[in-house]
Each structure stands twice: as structure tokens, then as C-alpha cells.
Enzyme design. Structure first.
Site, PDB file in Angstrom:
ATOM      1  N   HIS A 170      40.179  37.501  39.757  1.00  0.00           N
ATOM      2  CA  HIS A 170      38.986  38.342  39.637  1.00  0.00           C
ATOM      3  C   HIS A 170      39.202  39.590  38.774  1.00  0.00           C
ATOM      4  O   HIS A 170      38.751  39.661  37.646  1.00  0.00           O
ATOM      5  CB  HIS A 170      38.511  38.760  41.041  1.00  0.00           C
ATOM      6  CG  HIS A 170      38.221  37.623  41.956  1.00  0.00           C
ATOM      7  ND1 HIS A 170      37.148  36.771  41.810  1.00  0.00           N
ATOM      8  CD2 HIS A 170      38.887  37.190  43.057  1.00  0.00           C
ATOM      9  CE1 HIS A 170      37.157  35.868  42.779  1.00  0.00           C
ATOM     10  NE2 HIS A 170      38.188  36.091  43.549  1.00  0.00           N
TER      11      HIS A 170
HETATM   12  O1  RIB Z   1      35.369  39.386  45.202  1.00  0.00           O
HETATM   13  C1  RIB Z   1      36.584  39.734  44.583  1.00  0.00           C
HETATM   14  C2  RIB Z   1      36.820  41.201  44.660  1.00  0.00           C
HETATM   15  O2  RIB Z   1      37.003  41.576  46.015  1.00  0.00           O
HETATM   16  C3  RIB Z   1      38.108  41.651  43.950  1.00  0.00           C
HETATM   17  O3  RIB Z   1      37.940  42.951  43.476  1.00  0.00           O
HETATM   18  C4  RIB Z   1      39.139  41.621  45.034  1.00  0.00           C
HETATM   19  O4  RIB Z   1      40.204  42.548  44.815  1.00  0.00           O
HETATM   20  C5  RIB Z   1      38.324  42.072  46.211  1.00  0.00           C
HETATM   21  O5  RIB Z   1      38.282  43.490  46.189  1.00  0.00           O
END
Ligand code: RIB
Ligand code: CA
Length: 312
Positions: free
Chosen positions: A241
Site C-alpha cells: 500500500h
Molecule cells: O489500508 C492500508 C493502509 O492502512 C496502509 O496505510 C496501512 O499502513 C494501514 O495504515
């Protein structure tokens, strides 16, 4: 001249990779980290941010602890994904120092108030509580922001924190509503994109083959993350992500999307934190975000590997 950025973060293994990538990229000048509660509670996200700065050889990097809970909602953490420490899978020593004195919101306000117009890119990769409070506290600071490039939300993919909402927006929907309503250009990198950034085995193997502390640490953290993704999504490889935000700054041509109006659901218990993306322009409202839904995954991971390989 390097692009000045601030990363707002809740480390979190993927946050750690984003921070390491940014610090290995001379195109970017990371002014500092503002830390928020999210994946794990604030004391842990703050310690983790400091541990990552140590790993990157940057004990000088400003790391400011911020909000320990959302604006209105109770804190919702994600140890099931990130482990109790928030950086499970790594074997990093405790931080070499305490957090930089001063609340993150105060630091954000002071830093942006002193910055030239449109000179700083804000990169929230966490619940957006710190940013929202800074905007409410001193809306004039927005003149210093050229763009907000965030990891968060979802257009068509559904949610990972609930059926409707991605974690960062789910945790603090009211903060996200303030950010999306701030009138600053936004690039929203959500699950539609990051779930196409599935970590290939060669990437993890090549990280280990680097024989460096960064390579070992990133591979260990991502292996830990992947065990959850395999269970939850049944996919062999897990999505990556937060580093997509930094890769977007370095190589926006790797990504694709569309300018859309995005609104945040804050009133419904069922769909709290949903990013309502008007992809087809049904509302007639002006676009407030560039919604990223596509990524060239192979080129993304080659870029990330090339940057992480720069650490000795
Ligand atoms: O949905 C993914 C996000 O949520 C990323 O930023 C991960 O680190 C969590 O914070
Ligand atoms: Ca994060």
C-alpha cells in the site's frame, strides 16, 4: 531542486518501506515525519517511526508524535495485520532517541506557515487526524501545500477495514472529510491501485539477496504482512500500500486514474469511512481528487528495489 515532502504515518510495515524509499530518493527532501495512531497505538507508531529512521541512518530526521486517537471516533487498530509491535517480521532494536519535542500538529503548522507558497507535498499514509487538526487550527497553511498525495480510500474495490471502507479513512472519517474538503489538489491512491501492486516473489528474494539490513528487514516485514493477506484474500502475494505514494512522486507515469469528486461517509455506522467516488460525474460536483486505480506493478517493484538497494 528536490521536492519537499512531509510523510504522515502510522508504522506499520508498509509505512516503513515508504519512508525508507523516500529517504533513498534524492529527488525528494523529507522534511520530517508526523506520527499518528492507526495500525497500532501512538507510542508504538512513534517508536517504530524512530526505529525506521535509525535503520535509514537518519537519527537527525524530525519525528513528531501527534494524535493518539481520531477526532470523534474511538481508535481502531490493526494488530491482526501488523502484529502487536506494528513492525512484526522485523528485528529492529529499540529507538536510539526520543521523539522530536513538539506535537506533530504544532510542527505541521509551524513548518507550513514558514514555507513558501505551494512548496511542500503532504503524504498521509495513515488516518488523517494530524492533517485535519492542522488544517482546522491554521487553514492559512494550505497556501504552502502544492498537493496531498495519500494512501487511502477505495473507488470500486470495497473496503479492508469494513465492507465499505479502507482502513486509513475508516479509522478517522471526519478527518478525511476535512482533508478532502480543504480545496488542495489531492491524489488518492486507494485499494483499487494497491491491490494491483502485489508483491512478487522475485522482489522479496532479491531484497534478501542484497545482504543488507534494509533488505533483510523489508523482506521480513513483508513476509509477515503477506501471511495475513494470503489468509484474508486467498491471494499468493500481498498488496503493497503505502510505498505506492512515494513511487507516484518518483514516477507518476507508472500510475493511471481519473479526476473525480470524492466525498466521505461520516454519518452511517454501516458505511462509515467509505470514499464515495463520483467516477461517472453523476453529481456534477467538481473533481477534488485524482483517483488512482491502475499501476504498472512490474515497473513499480523494480523502482522500489532499485531505491532500497541504495542502502549499504
Ligand atoms: O489500508 C492500508 C493502509 O492502512 C496502509 O496505510 C496501512 O499502513 C494501514 O495504515
Ligand atoms: Ca499506513
Amino acid at each position: 531542486m528536490a521536492r519537499k515532502i512531509i510523510i504522515d504515518t502510522d508504522p506499520g510495515q508498509d509505512d516503513a518501506v515508504a519512508i525508507l524509499t523516500a529517504l533513498a530518493s534524492p529527488e525528494l527532501e523529507l522534511l520530517g515525519l508526523s506520527v499518528v495512531a492507526g495500525n497500532v497505538p501512538l507510542p508504538l507508531t512513534t517508536a517504530n517511526a524512530l526505529r525506521v529512521a535509525d535503520l535509514a541512518g537518519r537519527p537527525d530526521l524530525p519525528v513528531h508524535a501527534g494524535c493518539d486517537r481520531p477526532l470523534l471516533e474511538d481508535l481502531h487498530t490493526s494488530e491482526v495485520v501488523h502484529g502487536d509491535s506494528g513492525l512484526d517480521g522485523s528485528e529492529l532494536p529499540p529507538p536510539s532517541r526520543a521523539a522530536t519535542p513538539g506535537h506533530a500538529v504544532d510542527w505541521l503548522v509551524a513548518t507550513l506557515a514558514a514555507a513558501p507558497e505551494r512548496s511542500v507535498t503532504l503524504c498521509p499514509i495513515a488516518p488523517q487526524t494530524n492533517l485535519a487538526l492542522a488544517i482546522r487550527r491554521a487553514p492559512e497553511i494550505l497556501r504552502a501545500v502544492d498537493r496531498i498525495v495519500m494512501m487511502g480510500g477505495s473507488a470500486f474495490y470495497g473496503g479492508n477495514a469494513s465492507p465499505a471502507a479502507e482502513f486509513n479513512i475508516f479509522v478517522d472519517p471526519h478527518a478525511a472529510a476535512i482533508v478532502f474538503g480543504a480545496g488542495v489538489p489531492i491524489t488518492m491512491i486507494g485499494l483499487d491501485c494497491t491491490h494491483k501492486a502485489l508483491m512478487p516473489r522475485w522482489w522479496l528474494d532479491d531484497l534478501v539477496a542484497l545482504g543488507t539490513a534494509v533488505g533483510r528487514t523489508v523482506a521480513g516485514m513483508m513476509d509477515f504482512n503477506e501471511r495475513y493477506d494470503r489468509w484474508r484474500y486467498g491471494s499468493e502475494a500481498g498488496p503493497l500500500h503505502d510505498p505506492c505514494v512515494i513511487a507516484y512522486l518518483l514516477a507518476p507515469d507508472l500510475f493511471g486514474g481519473k479526476d473525480c469528486h470524492v466525498a466521505i461517509e461520516t454519518g452511517s455506522p454501516l458505511t462509515r469511512g467509505m470514499t464515495v467516488v463520483d467516477w461517472w460525474g453523476k453529481t456534477g460536483l467538481p473533481a477534488n481528487a485524482h483517483v488512482v486505480t491502475e499501476v504498472d506493478s512490474d515497473r513499480l517493484f523494480r523502482l522500489l528495489h532499485e531505491r532500497l538497494a541504495r542502502y549499504g
